[in-house]
Design an enzyme around this catalytic site. Structure first.
Site, mmCIF file in Angstrom:
data_model
loop_
_atom_site.group_PDB
_atom_site.id
_atom_site.type_symbol
_atom_site.label_atom_id
_atom_site.label_comp_id
_atom_site.label_asym_id
_atom_site.label_seq_id
_atom_site.Cartn_x
_atom_site.Cartn_y
_atom_site.Cartn_z
ATOM 1 N N LYS A 1 6.748 1.128 12.531
ATOM 2 C CA LYS A 1 6.637 1.501 13.958
ATOM 3 C C LYS A 1 6.960 0.331 14.884
ATOM 4 C CE LYS A 1 3.253 1.836 11.874
ATOM 5 N NZ LYS A 1 2.127 1.866 10.963
ATOM 6 N N LYS B 1 3.547 3.184 18.285
ATOM 7 C CA LYS B 1 3.688 4.600 17.899
ATOM 8 C C LYS B 1 4.012 5.445 19.125
ATOM 9 C CE LYS B 1 0.523 3.880 14.061
ATOM 10 N NZ LYS B 1 -0.909 3.733 13.712
ATOM 11 N N ASP C 1 -0.553 -1.622 18.130
ATOM 12 C CA ASP C 1 -0.073 -0.692 17.104
ATOM 13 C C ASP C 1 0.055 0.721 17.673
ATOM 14 O OD1 ASP C 1 0.247 0.188 14.132
ATOM 15 O OD2 ASP C 1 -1.405 1.408 14.894
ATOM 16 N N GLY D 1 0.457 8.361 10.231
ATOM 17 C CA GLY D 1 0.411 8.565 8.782
ATOM 18 C C GLY D 1 0.874 9.929 8.315
ATOM 19 N N ILE E 1 0.167 12.888 9.378
ATOM 20 C CA ILE E 1 0.289 13.956 10.379
ATOM 21 C C ILE E 1 1.763 14.144 10.742
ATOM 22 C CG2 ILE E 1 -0.298 14.683 12.719
ATOM 23 C CD1 ILE E 1 -2.850 13.038 12.490
ATOM 24 N N GLU F 1 8.964 9.554 9.807
ATOM 25 C CA GLU F 1 7.732 10.326 10.001
ATOM 26 C C GLU F 1 6.499 9.452 9.763
ATOM 27 O OE1 GLU F 1 7.152 14.088 10.645
ATOM 28 O OE2 GLU F 1 5.610 12.708 11.304
ATOM 29 N N GLU G 1 -7.507 -5.231 9.114
ATOM 30 C CA GLU G 1 -6.902 -6.399 8.471
ATOM 31 C C GLU G 1 -7.587 -7.684 8.912
ATOM 32 O OE1 GLU G 1 -2.706 -6.221 9.225
ATOM 33 O OE2 GLU G 1 -2.681 -4.048 8.883
ATOM 34 N N THR H 1 0.817 -1.216 0.000
ATOM 35 C CA THR H 1 0.000 0.000 0.000
ATOM 36 C C THR H 1 0.851 1.268 0.000
ATOM 37 O OG1 THR H 1 -1.582 -1.233 1.343
ATOM 38 C CG2 THR H 1 -1.911 1.144 1.184
#
Lengths: 431, 431
Positions: free
Chosen positions: A105, A205, A201, A134, A136, A129, A190, A13
């Protein structure tokens, strides 16, 4: 015009998103850099698989990680995810003197310190980044724009899947399972949604952002994590009545010099901008001791938003490339390796809480619970009992004032052991 | 530890804010840079004036701009405001090979191109994060984080004074004059509030941001500007009934390759985050063709928030200083000087509009107005007539579909000339 040649590790993706942007914004990028950026080679698992985006015939595809890191490449872009292969690829790239951009991450959370050290040793850049929220620009903001601020507190909605599910449950009164299934049908979740819905997740981050905000390492294993699987439409409804929305929040704050961090579903006052972050959007709210409160809001996932963050990192590296004698500032702090954080034990953390007991509809239950709370020093702000009694018992919801996690948990343990408790007590933090 | 020595031009609100932060975050800054940052000399108008913050005895005060730029200084920080003296100070600093940080949006809007050119000629940095939206890192975001994005559209609430006044009028139904007086008592508005309430200050910031977003120069004189002095509680009330809040918005968008920009009071749907930006806060909403929509929210003024942005610029310059062979990237674009923007003539700009006619309560008025609208191709979405007829006439409010400014103005001119028009028609854009 000079050409910067990229070696892409992975072409899913985000990789195809990056390729699309390099194509559609070619002119813009050249105006910015005075250079062109091209994808030269791509590392894939299966050479015969159909690609979402056609890179043309000049691009070399390989399934050999070693082959990706060659003299022909200026920057290695790791977008394959996972731990071991990605880690080896990045370390090989460093050893070959290549700068690296990654969106990984999980890898950064698990092996970030090792990677920072290796990058420093080889005097190359490690940019990431895209690993947090994403599109931001939160990493850049912490590293440069708030470089002179002490970060008092950071709150983040950083998982679009979890936020989408909670938003659907809130607006449509759906059950968790139904909302999750919808999210999966729409491609927002997913097949195995564990990382998203269990909060892992988000914790990855948070782990990355804590380093950028405080210049210390808060080990992933030390971050308390609570997912959203335990959130019911009933909790969302109760929260609404009390004036709150339920969001999966990552938080870290400086408590008298020690860091308190965690990932939890939390009740957010509906008047807060954070409470209005809907669907698969992300937002991060920061408080600096100079800048005050700042909020950044945008798309936390998707091929183009995340690709945009990857491209920003690539362009930052290119801008610095003429500068041979400058050591890349990868963490934003000079004291390397980053020291371990001084951590506030989670049980000592203070918060307001939402408690939902499920009890038999019997005289004296409320008295017993409120007595136990008093004994544990958990002070009650609001309480409500509702609904018909039945096999499932009745919900009894209590909103507390600031109390320590230790006291709350001790009280819950005591009450869950009572014979009037039909189900274990549900506990959420309140912002 | 190395010391970076600052020469401060001006020591008002932002200057003392910067001094406070350098003092309270000394350790943090050293951890970031491995260097200390000190204020070495300060340029002031009146040497005998009492200062808000005591800099101690090591700091030299002078009232001679030439004396500020001396060998003892690494970076000149221009915080005096105004045009001529500030401009001369900065050009002198460049000529002496000093990097410059400024918060002077007016100067940048008027003489930015000249300053960029001079900085480039002397190979020094010109940084100005603090010039737009105070502590919100919008300049950095446009220059680096969205470097690879084409900016489709930018919307900003960038004047805290105007936003505070409109918020007070909205929440308390105050008249403009009363809200302004309150803002002045609270120190949110200056004795002469012209720049803030007439939209000039917002236009200066927009002019700066257009350069960072598009790499072109959109001359300040070409930006259509409408202030908030014409906004009445009646308009705010009508807007509310239609589901909008009135905000002073700066906007720029890419319309088929041409830029449309302006500063106007606009009706913002109350569901938008922008509509919820209250009090003296600022927010900028960006749309990139890759990153999608992003919103940054924070404090647009004040000693510490603005000081934080100035400090971020200083620290960025320090990070780049080891790098002698690198040309500072001041605009974020290589094609210098910035070319002039390809501008969409304001009269050709398309928008939905809010029209408030004040008419005599007479038969056929509505028919005449709606007929004129039809003739000018202004299509009506909603209309409402309210209130008692009287000397002042009755308000007749019409919300239009997308229409060109030219058509709207021609229609207004025609209607204002009618004998039933008691007052000129009021027109605001709708987001």
């Amino acid at each position: 015009m000079d050409v910067i040649r990229l070696g892409l590790g992975g072409f899913g993706t985000v990789g195809s998103g990056l390729a699309k942007i390099l194509d559609m914004n070619r002119e813009r990028i050249a105006k910015r850099l005075g250079k062109r950026i091209e994808i030269a080679s791509v590392l894939v698992r299966d050479l015969n698989k159909q690609r979402a985006f056609d890179l043309g015939s000049d691009v070399t595809f390989t399934d050999d990680p070693k082959a990706l890191v060659n003299d022909d490449i200026d920057i290695v872009v790791e977008l394959m995810g996972g731990l071991d292969t990605a880690r080896d690829l990045i370390l090989d790239a460093f050893a070959a003197g290549k700068h690296v951009v990654t969106a990984n991450k999980h890898l950064l959370a698990e092996h970030g310190l090792e990677l920072f050290e290796a990058a420093g040793k080889h005097n190359v850049g490690l940019m990431f980044e895209a690993s947090c929220a994403g599109g931001i620009p939160i990493v850049q903001t912490l590293k440069e724009s708030l470089a002179g601020d002490e970060i008092v507190k950071l709150l983040g909605i950083m998982n679009g899947t979890a936020n989408y599910i909670l938003s659907e449950m809130t607006t449509k009164g759906m059950d968790f399972e139904v909302a999750l299934a919808d999210a999966q049908d729409l491609g927002y979740a997913e097949a195995d949604p564990t990382f998203d819905i269990e909060g892992f997740d988000t914790a990855h981050k948070l782990c990355v952002l804590i380093r950028m905000a405080y210049g210390v390492d808060y080990p992933l294993a030390d971050i308390p994590i609570q997912g959203i699987t335990g959130v019911t439409p009933m909790d969302i409804e109760f929260a609404r009545e009390f004036g709150y929305r339920i969001k999966l929040l990552a938080h870290v704050m400086n408590v008298d010099g020690r860091l308190e961090a965690g990932v939890h579903p939390a009740l957010v006052p509906y008047t807060y901008l954070l409470a209005r972050v809907g669907g698969n959007y992300n937002a991060v709210r920061l408080e600096g001791n100079a800048v005050g409160p700042i909020m950044l809001h945008g798309q936390g996932a998707g091929d183009l938003p995340t690709g945009s963050a990857v491209l920003a990192d690539i362009m930052n590296l290119v801008r610095g490339m003429e500068c041979r004698d400058r050591v890349p500032d990868n963490t934003g702090f000079c004291n390397q390796p980053l020291p371990k954080a001084d951590i506030l034990p989670p049980e000592e953390s203070e918060s307001k809480y939402y408690f939902r007991f499920t009890v038999a509809d019997r005289t004296g239950v409320m008295a017993t619970i409120t007595k136990s709370m008093a004994e544990h020093g958990v002070s009650i702000a609001q309480a409500v009992q509702k609904g018909e009694a039945g096999e499932e018992g009745v919900p009894l919801v209590i909103i507390s004032h600031e109390t320590s996690a230790k006291a709350a948990d001790a009280m819950i343990e005591e009450m869950d052991a009572m014979d009037f408790s039909v189900k274990p007590c549900v506990k959420f933090r309140i912002l």
